[in-house]
Write a protein that holds these residues in place. Structure first.
Motif, PDB file in Angstrom:
ATOM      1  N   UNK A   1       1.054  -1.315  -0.040  1.00  0.00           N
ATOM      2  CA  UNK A   1       0.144  -0.064   0.168  1.00  0.00           C
ATOM      3  C   UNK A   1       0.468   1.293   0.252  1.00  0.00           C
ATOM      4  N   UNK A   2       1.897   0.656   0.779  1.00  0.00           N
ATOM      5  CA  UNK A   2       3.113   2.433   1.131  1.00  0.00           C
ATOM      6  C   UNK A   2       3.387   2.197  -0.215  1.00  0.00           C
ATOM      7  N   UNK A   3       3.792   1.349  -0.976  1.00  0.00           N
ATOM      8  CA  UNK A   3       4.255   1.422  -2.566  1.00  0.00           C
ATOM      9  C   UNK A   3       3.558   2.228  -3.259  1.00  0.00           C
ATOM     10  N   UNK A   4       2.543   1.828  -3.923  1.00  0.00           N
ATOM     11  CA  UNK A   4       1.585   2.594  -4.810  1.00  0.00           C
ATOM     12  C   UNK A   4       0.846   3.468  -4.428  1.00  0.00           C
ATOM     13  N   UNK A   5       0.591   3.630  -2.748  1.00  0.00           N
ATOM     14  CA  UNK A   5       0.171   5.333  -3.176  1.00  0.00           C
ATOM     15  C   UNK A   5       1.329   6.581  -3.371  1.00  0.00           C
TER      16      UNK A   5
ATOM     17  N   UNK B   1       4.889   0.496 -16.680  1.00  0.00           N
ATOM     18  CA  UNK B   1       3.952  -0.635 -15.874  1.00  0.00           C
ATOM     19  C   UNK B   1       5.190  -0.266 -14.348  1.00  0.00           C
ATOM     20  N   UNK B   2       4.748  -0.041 -13.388  1.00  0.00           N
ATOM     21  CA  UNK B   2       5.754  -0.481 -12.120  1.00  0.00           C
ATOM     22  C   UNK B   2       5.392  -2.684 -11.324  1.00  0.00           C
ATOM     23  N   UNK B   3       7.127  -2.856 -11.451  1.00  0.00           N
ATOM     24  CA  UNK B   3       5.938  -4.218 -10.891  1.00  0.00           C
ATOM     25  C   UNK B   3       7.147  -4.918  -9.725  1.00  0.00           C
ATOM     26  N   UNK B   4       6.279  -5.007  -8.625  1.00  0.00           N
ATOM     27  CA  UNK B   4       5.969  -4.426  -6.973  1.00  0.00           C
ATOM     28  C   UNK B   4       5.942  -5.723  -6.401  1.00  0.00           C
TER      29      UNK B   4
ATOM     30  N   UNK C   1       1.563  -5.906  -9.247  1.00  0.00           N
ATOM     31  CA  UNK C   1       2.138  -5.590  -7.776  1.00  0.00           C
ATOM     32  C   UNK C   1       1.569  -7.566  -7.652  1.00  0.00           C
ATOM     33  N   UNK C   2       2.679  -8.474  -6.131  1.00  0.00           N
ATOM     34  CA  UNK C   2       2.059  -9.419  -5.806  1.00  0.00           C
ATOM     35  C   UNK C   2       1.121 -10.070  -5.801  1.00  0.00           C
TER      36      UNK C   2
END
Ligand code: IPD
Ligand code: CA
Ligand code: CA
Length: 257
Positions: free
Chosen positions: A46-50, A76-79, A63-64
């Motif tokens: 949640x912290x990364x995506x925000x 594209x962000x791959x998390x 994201x996983x």
């Protein structure tokens, strides 16, 4: 801006990992045995995506834990909010945040951050790779017989010819050290900085390997699939190495030696 956002997102996730470390966090099981997810994975994600959505609301996300956000964007962000969750859940400080940025289907940025060892790896396409802001390079080892390798095993064992345990056994019987750290992103980062000469694994997801992939390439190494073909994080197998011994390592893995 892209790199600043990457760093801000990784730092925000690290604060969550450190905050949960001493708490009595909730652990649940996913598919397979001991395939864990903790409250910290969700908080980190949640912290990364925000942070990403604050700066780049139009970018795509894979994201996983929360899946895919498909939008009309070339980015594209791959998390992986915690890579090495089993380690994290047991208080073993070998776990990290892994974030990569793909642009037009090419990895352009990657970060692997282990806040427990205070090790922050970053790679930028064409600009090299760093560990805590210092440039890193892969090792110079020339022969597999003198190398130190690392691998990992999937949660659900792949019972197939030349599967993970058979490949592992082949190296161990020859006396070649093969470590198993439990975090593919750290495995790749440690190839990038020369601690390991090579890494292989049979079944990874894009979020496990995307950031480590660009780290190894930008540190002068080579990454392929198990057949030795150009690597895509959207297929399962991986061989990463210092490049010098890559072909030989591939033959060992494929049992062609
Ligand atoms: C796992 C780790 C491990 C690898 C597994 C992955 P997770 O990721 O990277 O090293 O062997 O295949 O699933 O579950 O800790 O994010
Ligand atoms: Ca992972
Ligand atoms: Ca994970």
């Amino acid at each position: 801006m892209l790199k600043r956002t990457l760093i801000e997102a990784a730092n925000a996730a690290a604060s969550e990992m450190l905050r949960f470390k001493d708490l009595d966090f909730k652990v649940s099981n996913k598919e397979g045995i001991n395939n864990l997810v903790t409250e910290a994975d969700h908080a980190s994600e949640a912290a990364i995506i925000s942070v990403i959505q604050k700066n780049f609301p139009e970018h795509q996300i894979l994201s996983e834990e929360c899946g895919e956000l498909i939008q009309d964007s070339r980015y594209k962000w791959i998390i992986d909010p915690i890579d090495g969750t089993v380690n994290f859940a047991h208080g073993i400080p070998l776990c990290c945040i892994s974030i990569a940025v793909e642009h037009d289907n090419k990895m352009v940025l990657g970060a692997v951050y282990n806040p427990f060892m205070n090790e922050f790896f970053i790679a930028e396409r064409g600009k090299g790779a760093t560990l805590n802001d210092k440039p890193i390079r892969v090792s110079k080892k020339e022969k597999v017989i003198n190398s130190c390798l690392v691998t990992g095993f999937p949660y659900t064992y792949l019972d197939e010819p030349n599967g993970p345990l058979q490949v592992f056994e082949r190296f161990i019987r020859k006396g070649i050290p093969v470590r198993r750290l439990g975090s593919a992103a750290i495995d790749l980062a440690w190839v990038a900085c020369g601690r390991f000469d090579g890494f292989f694994e049979h079944k990874l997801q894009a979020w496990d390997s995307a950031a480590g992939f660009i780290l190894v390439e930008e540190a002068g190494g080579v990454v392929t699939d198990l057949k030795g073909q150009p690597y895509s994080p959207y297929q399962p197998g991986i061989i990463a190495s210092n490049g010098v011994l890559h072909d030989e390592l591939g033959r060992w893995v494929r049992n062609e030696i």
